[in-house]
Design a protein around this motif. Structure first.
Motif, PDB file in Angstrom:
ATOM      1  N   LEU A 142      30.836  57.580  38.393  1.00 38.84           N
ATOM      2  CA  LEU A 142      32.053  57.465  37.580  1.00 38.84           C
ATOM      3  C   LEU A 142      32.677  56.073  37.717  1.00 38.84           C
ATOM      4  N   LEU A 143      32.654  55.515  38.923  1.00 39.83           N
ATOM      5  CA  LEU A 143      33.215  54.185  39.145  1.00 39.83           C
ATOM      6  C   LEU A 143      32.433  53.132  38.378  1.00 39.83           C
ATOM      7  N   VAL A 144      31.113  53.180  38.464  1.00 40.78           N
ATOM      8  CA  VAL A 144      30.280  52.214  37.747  1.00 40.78           C
ATOM      9  C   VAL A 144      30.486  52.363  36.245  1.00 40.78           C
ATOM     10  N   ALA A 145      30.532  53.603  35.763  1.00 37.11           N
ATOM     11  CA  ALA A 145      30.742  53.833  34.332  1.00 37.11           C
ATOM     12  C   ALA A 145      32.077  53.265  33.872  1.00 37.11           C
ATOM     13  N   SER A 146      33.118  53.447  34.686  1.00 34.94           N
ATOM     14  CA  SER A 146      34.435  52.923  34.338  1.00 34.94           C
ATOM     15  C   SER A 146      34.413  51.405  34.227  1.00 34.94           C
ATOM     16  N   LEU A 147      33.756  50.740  35.161  1.00 34.36           N
ATOM     17  CA  LEU A 147      33.677  49.280  35.136  1.00 34.36           C
ATOM     18  C   LEU A 147      32.862  48.790  33.944  1.00 34.36           C
ATOM     19  N   VAL A 148      31.771  49.488  33.640  1.00 30.77           N
ATOM     20  CA  VAL A 148      30.920  49.086  32.519  1.00 30.77           C
ATOM     21  C   VAL A 148      31.666  49.235  31.200  1.00 30.77           C
ATOM     22  N   VAL A 149      32.317  50.372  31.007  1.00 31.91           N
ATOM     23  CA  VAL A 149      33.061  50.595  29.764  1.00 31.91           C
ATOM     24  C   VAL A 149      34.211  49.597  29.640  1.00 31.91           C
ATOM     25  N   TRP A 150      34.896  49.353  30.731  1.00 32.64           N
ATOM     26  CA  TRP A 150      35.990  48.370  30.746  1.00 32.64           C
ATOM     27  C   TRP A 150      35.466  46.997  30.319  1.00 32.64           C
ATOM     28  N   THR A 162      39.934  52.935  37.139  1.00 33.38           N
ATOM     29  CA  THR A 162      38.940  52.441  38.091  1.00 33.38           C
ATOM     30  C   THR A 162      39.457  52.551  39.514  1.00 33.38           C
ATOM     31  N   ILE A 163      40.726  52.235  39.707  1.00 35.64           N
ATOM     32  CA  ILE A 163      41.344  52.350  41.032  1.00 35.64           C
ATOM     33  C   ILE A 163      41.245  53.790  41.536  1.00 35.64           C
ATOM     34  N   MET A 164      41.572  54.748  40.689  1.00 32.15           N
ATOM     35  CA  MET A 164      41.539  56.151  41.112  1.00 32.15           C
ATOM     36  C   MET A 164      40.129  56.572  41.521  1.00 32.15           C
ATOM     37  N   THR A 206      34.104  47.734  58.691  1.00 31.34           N
ATOM     38  CA  THR A 206      34.657  46.422  59.031  1.00 31.34           C
ATOM     39  C   THR A 206      33.575  45.354  58.943  1.00 31.34           C
ATOM     40  N   ALA A 207      32.379  45.677  59.424  1.00 31.66           N
ATOM     41  CA  ALA A 207      31.271  44.727  59.362  1.00 31.66           C
ATOM     42  C   ALA A 207      30.885  44.421  57.916  1.00 31.66           C
ATOM     43  N   LEU A 208      30.863  45.451  57.062  1.00 32.76           N
ATOM     44  CA  LEU A 208      30.528  45.231  55.655  1.00 32.76           C
ATOM     45  C   LEU A 208      31.570  44.349  54.969  1.00 32.76           C
ATOM     46  N   LEU A 209      32.839  44.552  55.290  1.00 35.18           N
ATOM     47  CA  LEU A 209      33.888  43.707  54.725  1.00 35.18           C
ATOM     48  C   LEU A 209      33.771  42.277  55.234  1.00 35.18           C
ATOM     49  N   ALA A 210      33.355  42.122  56.490  1.00 34.85           N
ATOM     50  CA  ALA A 210      33.151  40.785  57.049  1.00 34.85           C
ATOM     51  C   ALA A 210      32.026  40.060  56.315  1.00 34.85           C
ATOM     52  N   VAL A 211      30.963  40.806  55.979  1.00 34.13           N
ATOM     53  CA  VAL A 211      29.856  40.218  55.215  1.00 34.13           C
ATOM     54  C   VAL A 211      30.352  39.739  53.844  1.00 34.13           C
ATOM     55  N   LEU A 212      31.180  40.538  53.194  1.00 40.76           N
ATOM     56  CA  LEU A 212      31.738  40.124  51.901  1.00 40.76           C
ATOM     57  C   LEU A 212      32.617  38.887  52.043  1.00 40.76           C
ATOM     58  N   ALA A 213      33.385  38.825  53.137  1.00 44.51           N
ATOM     59  CA  ALA A 213      34.231  37.652  53.376  1.00 44.51           C
ATOM     60  C   ALA A 213      33.377  36.399  53.555  1.00 44.51           C
ATOM     61  N   LEU A 214      32.291  36.525  54.291  1.00 44.86           N
ATOM     62  CA  LEU A 214      31.388  35.388  54.471  1.00 44.86           C
ATOM     63  C   LEU A 214      30.778  34.970  53.137  1.00 44.86           C
ATOM     64  N   THR A 260      34.507  38.216  41.091  1.00 45.46           N
ATOM     65  CA  THR A 260      34.967  39.507  40.589  1.00 45.46           C
ATOM     66  C   THR A 260      34.176  40.646  41.217  1.00 45.46           C
ATOM     67  N   ALA A 261      32.857  40.471  41.320  1.00 48.82           N
ATOM     68  CA  ALA A 261      32.026  41.496  41.951  1.00 48.82           C
ATOM     69  C   ALA A 261      32.399  41.663  43.420  1.00 48.82           C
ATOM     70  N   LEU A 262      32.618  40.555  44.116  1.00 43.96           N
ATOM     71  CA  LEU A 262      33.010  40.633  45.528  1.00 43.96           C
ATOM     72  C   LEU A 262      34.338  41.366  45.687  1.00 43.96           C
ATOM     73  N   PHE A 263      35.274  41.105  44.772  1.00 45.42           N
ATOM     74  CA  PHE A 263      36.573  41.783  44.850  1.00 45.42           C
ATOM     75  C   PHE A 263      36.403  43.290  44.756  1.00 45.42           C
ATOM     76  N   TRP A 264      35.633  43.750  43.772  1.00 42.20           N
ATOM     77  CA  TRP A 264      35.511  45.194  43.587  1.00 42.20           C
ATOM     78  C   TRP A 264      34.728  45.854  44.712  1.00 42.20           C
ATOM     79  N   PHE A 265      33.718  45.171  45.235  1.00 33.78           N
ATOM     80  CA  PHE A 265      33.020  45.712  46.407  1.00 33.78           C
ATOM     81  C   PHE A 265      33.995  45.847  47.580  1.00 33.78           C
ATOM     82  N   ALA A 266      34.804  44.808  47.801  1.00 30.53           N
ATOM     83  CA  ALA A 266      35.768  44.850  48.909  1.00 30.53           C
ATOM     84  C   ALA A 266      36.833  45.908  48.666  1.00 30.53           C
ATOM     85  N   PHE A 267      37.282  46.023  47.427  1.00 30.25           N
ATOM     86  CA  PHE A 267      38.317  47.005  47.106  1.00 30.25           C
ATOM     87  C   PHE A 267      37.826  48.416  47.407  1.00 30.25           C
TER      88      PHE A 267
END
Length: 252
Positions: free
Chosen positions: A110-118, A142-144, A173-181, A191-198
Protein backbone atom coordinates in the motif's frame (compact mmCIF):
# COMPACT_ATOMS: atom_id res chain seq x y z
CA UNK A 1 4.25 37.20 2.81
CA UNK A 2 4.25 37.70 -0.97
CA UNK A 3 2.29 35.42 -3.27
CA UNK A 4 5.49 34.27 -5.02
CA UNK A 5 7.07 33.28 -1.70
CA UNK A 6 3.94 31.41 -0.61
CA UNK A 7 4.08 29.40 -3.81
CA UNK A 8 7.65 28.23 -3.02
CA UNK A 9 6.96 27.19 0.58
CA UNK A 10 5.79 23.75 1.55
CA UNK A 11 3.13 23.03 4.15
CA UNK A 12 5.55 20.65 5.91
CA UNK A 13 8.78 21.44 7.82
CA UNK A 14 12.30 21.60 6.50
CA UNK A 15 14.08 18.32 7.18
CA UNK A 16 16.70 18.93 9.86
CA UNK A 17 18.21 17.02 12.77
CA UNK A 18 15.51 18.53 14.99
CA UNK A 19 12.85 17.17 12.62
CA UNK A 20 14.17 13.62 13.00
CA UNK A 21 14.46 13.87 16.78
CA UNK A 22 10.84 15.00 17.12
CA UNK A 23 9.72 12.38 14.58
CA UNK A 24 11.30 9.53 16.57
CA UNK A 25 9.77 10.82 19.80
CA UNK A 26 6.38 11.10 18.09
CA UNK A 27 6.52 7.55 16.75
CA UNK A 28 7.49 6.27 20.19
CA UNK A 29 4.59 8.22 21.68
CA UNK A 30 2.30 6.64 19.10
CA UNK A 31 3.24 3.19 20.37
CA UNK A 32 2.85 3.93 24.08
CA UNK A 33 -0.23 6.13 23.59
CA UNK A 34 -1.97 3.68 21.30
CA UNK A 35 -1.28 0.78 23.66
CA UNK A 36 -2.44 2.86 26.64
CA UNK A 37 -5.87 3.31 25.04
CA UNK A 38 -6.33 -0.16 23.56
CA UNK A 39 -4.70 -2.22 26.33
CA UNK A 40 -4.38 -0.26 29.56
CA UNK A 41 -7.83 1.33 29.20
CA UNK A 42 -9.19 -1.91 27.77
CA UNK A 43 -11.00 -0.28 24.83
CA UNK A 44 -9.68 -2.82 22.33
CA UNK A 45 -8.05 -2.42 18.93
CA UNK A 46 -11.18 -1.69 16.90
CA UNK A 47 -12.54 1.07 19.14
CA UNK A 48 -9.06 2.50 19.63
CA UNK A 49 -8.57 2.60 15.87
CA UNK A 50 -11.90 4.36 15.34
CA UNK A 51 -11.07 6.97 17.99
CA UNK A 52 -7.61 7.74 16.66
CA UNK A 53 -8.77 7.63 13.04
CA UNK A 54 -11.29 10.34 13.89
CA UNK A 55 -8.59 12.45 15.52
CA UNK A 56 -6.30 11.89 12.53
CA UNK A 57 -8.95 13.00 10.02
CA UNK A 58 -9.68 16.16 12.03
CA UNK A 59 -5.96 16.94 12.29
CA UNK A 60 -5.35 16.43 8.57
CA UNK A 61 -8.35 18.54 7.55
CA UNK A 62 -7.10 21.33 9.82
CA UNK A 63 -3.60 20.95 8.37
CA UNK A 64 -4.86 21.16 4.79
CA UNK A 65 -7.04 24.18 5.54
CA UNK A 66 -4.20 26.04 7.25
CA UNK A 67 -2.77 28.86 5.14
CA UNK A 68 0.83 28.00 5.86
CA UNK A 69 3.16 25.77 7.83
CA UNK A 70 2.22 25.72 11.51
CA UNK A 71 4.60 23.58 13.61
CA UNK A 72 2.18 22.71 16.42
CA UNK A 73 -0.57 21.70 13.99
CA UNK A 74 1.80 19.68 11.82
CA UNK A 75 3.22 17.69 14.74
CA UNK A 76 -0.27 17.13 16.16
CA UNK A 77 -1.18 15.51 12.83
CA UNK A 78 1.99 13.40 12.91
CA UNK A 79 1.20 12.18 16.44
CA UNK A 80 -2.36 11.39 15.34
CA UNK A 81 -1.03 9.42 12.38
CA UNK A 82 1.36 7.38 14.49
CA UNK A 83 -1.25 6.51 17.14
CA UNK A 84 -3.81 5.40 14.55
CA UNK A 85 -1.00 3.53 12.83
CA UNK A 86 -0.30 1.64 16.04
CA UNK A 87 -3.90 0.63 16.71
CA UNK A 88 -4.67 -0.14 13.06
CA UNK A 89 -1.61 -2.38 12.74
CA UNK A 90 -2.46 -4.17 15.97
CA UNK A 91 -6.08 -4.62 14.86
CA UNK A 92 -4.98 -6.06 11.50
CA UNK A 93 -2.25 -8.26 12.95
CA UNK A 94 -4.07 -9.58 16.00
CA UNK A 95 -7.83 -9.14 15.62
CA UNK A 96 -8.01 -9.99 11.90
CA UNK A 97 -5.31 -12.64 12.21
CA UNK A 98 -3.14 -11.36 9.35
CA UNK A 99 -0.05 -11.61 11.50
CA UNK A 100 2.96 -9.31 11.70
CA UNK A 101 4.57 -10.60 8.50
CA UNK A 102 1.30 -10.49 6.56
CA UNK A 103 0.59 -6.99 7.82
CA UNK A 104 4.11 -5.86 6.90
CA UNK A 105 3.80 -7.18 3.34
CA UNK A 106 0.30 -5.73 2.85
CA UNK A 107 1.24 -2.30 4.17
CA UNK A 108 4.50 -2.24 2.21
CA UNK A 109 2.45 -2.76 -0.95
CA UNK A 110 0.00 0.00 0.00
CA UNK A 111 2.86 2.39 0.79
CA UNK A 112 4.61 1.77 -2.53
CA UNK A 113 1.31 2.11 -4.40
CA UNK A 114 0.60 5.42 -2.66
CA UNK A 115 4.01 6.81 -3.63
CA UNK A 116 3.70 5.59 -7.22
CA UNK A 117 0.23 7.07 -7.70
CA UNK A 118 1.33 10.32 -6.05
CA UNK A 119 4.34 10.59 -8.38
CA UNK A 120 2.31 9.84 -11.46
CA UNK A 121 -0.39 12.31 -10.51
CA UNK A 122 1.78 15.26 -9.51
CA UNK A 123 5.23 14.47 -10.91
CA UNK A 124 7.10 14.53 -7.61
CA UNK A 125 7.01 13.01 -4.12
CA UNK A 126 9.49 15.53 -2.75
CA UNK A 127 8.07 16.95 0.49
CA UNK A 128 9.11 20.44 -0.58
CA UNK A 129 6.35 20.28 -3.22
CA UNK A 130 3.59 19.69 -0.64
CA UNK A 131 1.92 23.07 -1.14
CA UNK A 132 -1.56 22.22 -2.44
CA UNK A 133 -4.52 20.33 -0.96
CA UNK A 134 -4.06 17.54 -3.52
CA UNK A 135 -0.38 17.11 -2.67
CA UNK A 136 -1.17 17.22 1.04
CA UNK A 137 -3.80 14.51 0.64
CA UNK A 138 -1.24 12.22 -0.99
CA UNK A 139 1.32 13.17 1.67
CA UNK A 140 -0.88 12.32 4.65
CA UNK A 141 -2.19 9.12 3.06
CA UNK A 142 1.41 8.03 2.55
CA UNK A 143 2.25 9.06 6.11
CA UNK A 144 -0.56 6.91 7.50
CA UNK A 145 0.56 3.86 5.50
CA UNK A 146 4.17 4.36 6.60
CA UNK A 147 3.22 4.71 10.28
CA UNK A 148 1.05 1.58 10.17
CA UNK A 149 3.73 -0.35 8.29
CA UNK A 150 6.33 0.69 10.84
CA UNK A 151 4.29 -0.69 13.72
CA UNK A 152 3.85 -4.06 12.02
CA UNK A 153 7.51 -4.20 11.00
CA UNK A 154 8.72 -3.29 14.47
CA UNK A 155 6.51 -5.89 16.14
CA UNK A 156 7.53 -8.56 13.62
CA UNK A 157 11.23 -7.84 14.23
CA UNK A 158 11.00 -7.83 18.02
CA UNK A 159 8.47 -10.63 18.49
CA UNK A 160 8.09 -12.95 15.50
CA UNK A 161 11.77 -12.84 14.53
CA UNK A 162 12.64 -13.16 18.24
CA UNK A 163 15.24 -10.41 18.04
CA UNK A 164 13.83 -8.62 21.06
CA UNK A 165 13.31 -4.94 21.78
CA UNK A 166 16.97 -4.08 22.39
CA UNK A 167 17.96 -6.00 19.26
CA UNK A 168 15.29 -4.23 17.25
CA UNK A 169 16.52 -0.85 18.46
CA UNK A 170 20.07 -1.71 17.37
CA UNK A 171 18.93 -2.93 13.95
CA UNK A 172 16.79 0.06 13.07
CA UNK A 173 19.32 2.52 14.47
CA UNK A 174 22.01 0.90 12.33
CA UNK A 175 19.81 1.09 9.22
CA UNK A 176 19.15 4.78 9.85
CA UNK A 177 22.89 5.32 10.30
CA UNK A 178 23.49 3.71 6.90
CA UNK A 179 20.98 6.11 5.34
CA UNK A 180 22.70 9.04 7.05
CA UNK A 181 26.05 7.96 5.61
CA UNK A 182 24.47 7.63 2.18
CA UNK A 183 23.07 11.16 2.52
CA UNK A 184 26.38 12.75 3.49
CA UNK A 185 28.82 10.73 1.40
CA UNK A 186 26.98 9.65 -1.76
CA UNK A 187 24.80 11.21 -4.43
CA UNK A 188 21.87 8.91 -3.69
CA UNK A 189 18.46 10.39 -4.44
CA UNK A 190 17.54 12.65 -1.52
CA UNK A 191 13.80 12.09 -1.84
CA UNK A 192 14.21 8.31 -1.76
CA UNK A 193 16.51 8.55 1.27
CA UNK A 194 13.96 10.73 3.06
CA UNK A 195 11.13 8.24 2.60
CA UNK A 196 13.28 5.27 3.58
CA UNK A 197 14.31 7.14 6.74
CA UNK A 198 10.75 8.27 7.43
CA UNK A 199 9.51 4.70 7.28
CA UNK A 200 12.36 3.30 9.40
CA UNK A 201 11.87 5.79 12.23
CA UNK A 202 8.45 4.23 12.85
CA UNK A 203 9.59 0.67 13.68
CA UNK A 204 12.37 2.22 15.73
CA UNK A 205 9.74 4.13 17.71
CA UNK A 206 7.63 0.97 17.98
CA UNK A 207 10.42 -1.10 19.54
CA UNK A 208 11.54 1.77 21.78
CA UNK A 209 7.96 2.22 22.98
CA UNK A 210 7.59 -1.48 23.69
CA UNK A 211 11.00 -1.52 25.40
CA UNK A 212 9.82 1.24 27.73
CA UNK A 213 6.50 -0.29 28.79
CA UNK A 214 6.81 -4.06 28.48
CA UNK A 215 7.40 -6.12 31.67
CA UNK A 216 10.95 -6.89 32.77
CA UNK A 217 10.43 -10.60 32.13
CA UNK A 218 9.65 -9.79 28.47
CA UNK A 219 12.75 -7.65 28.01
CA UNK A 220 11.19 -4.24 28.72
CA UNK A 221 11.67 -1.60 31.42
CA UNK A 222 8.13 -1.95 32.82
CA UNK A 223 7.29 1.76 32.71
CA UNK A 224 3.63 2.67 32.99
CA UNK A 225 2.21 3.38 29.53
CA UNK A 226 0.64 6.54 30.92
CA UNK A 227 3.93 7.72 32.40
CA UNK A 228 5.89 6.99 29.23
CA UNK A 229 3.27 8.71 27.08
CA UNK A 230 3.21 11.77 29.34
CA UNK A 231 7.00 12.13 29.35
CA UNK A 232 7.25 11.74 25.59
CA UNK A 233 4.46 14.25 25.00
CA UNK A 234 6.16 16.78 27.30
CA UNK A 235 9.45 16.34 25.44
CA UNK A 236 7.77 16.82 22.06
CA UNK A 237 5.92 19.96 23.18
CA UNK A 238 9.15 21.41 24.56
CA UNK A 239 11.12 20.68 21.39
CA UNK A 240 8.39 22.00 19.07
CA UNK A 241 8.30 25.21 21.13
CA UNK A 242 12.07 25.66 21.38
CA UNK A 243 13.57 24.33 18.16
CA UNK A 244 13.48 26.71 15.18
CA UNK A 245 11.35 25.29 12.37
CA UNK A 246 10.46 26.64 8.99
CA UNK A 247 8.63 25.42 5.93
CA UNK A 248 10.58 23.40 3.41
CA UNK A 249 11.53 25.53 0.41
CA UNK A 250 10.92 24.47 -3.16
CA UNK A 251 14.12 23.44 -4.87
CA UNK A 252 14.95 25.54 -7.92
Amino acid sequence: MSRSLQQTLSKVPEVTLGFWIIKILATTLGETGGDAVTMSMGLGYLLGTLIFAGVFVVAVVAQIRAKGFQPALYWFAIIASTTVGTTLADFSDRSLGIGYLGGTLLLSSLLVASLVVWHRALGSINVATVRTPRAETFYWLTIMFSQTLGTALGDWTADSARIGYAGGILIFTALLAVLALAYFFTRANRTALFWFAFVLTRPLGAVVGDFLDKPLVHGGLDFSRYTATGLLLAAIVMLVALLPQRAASKAH
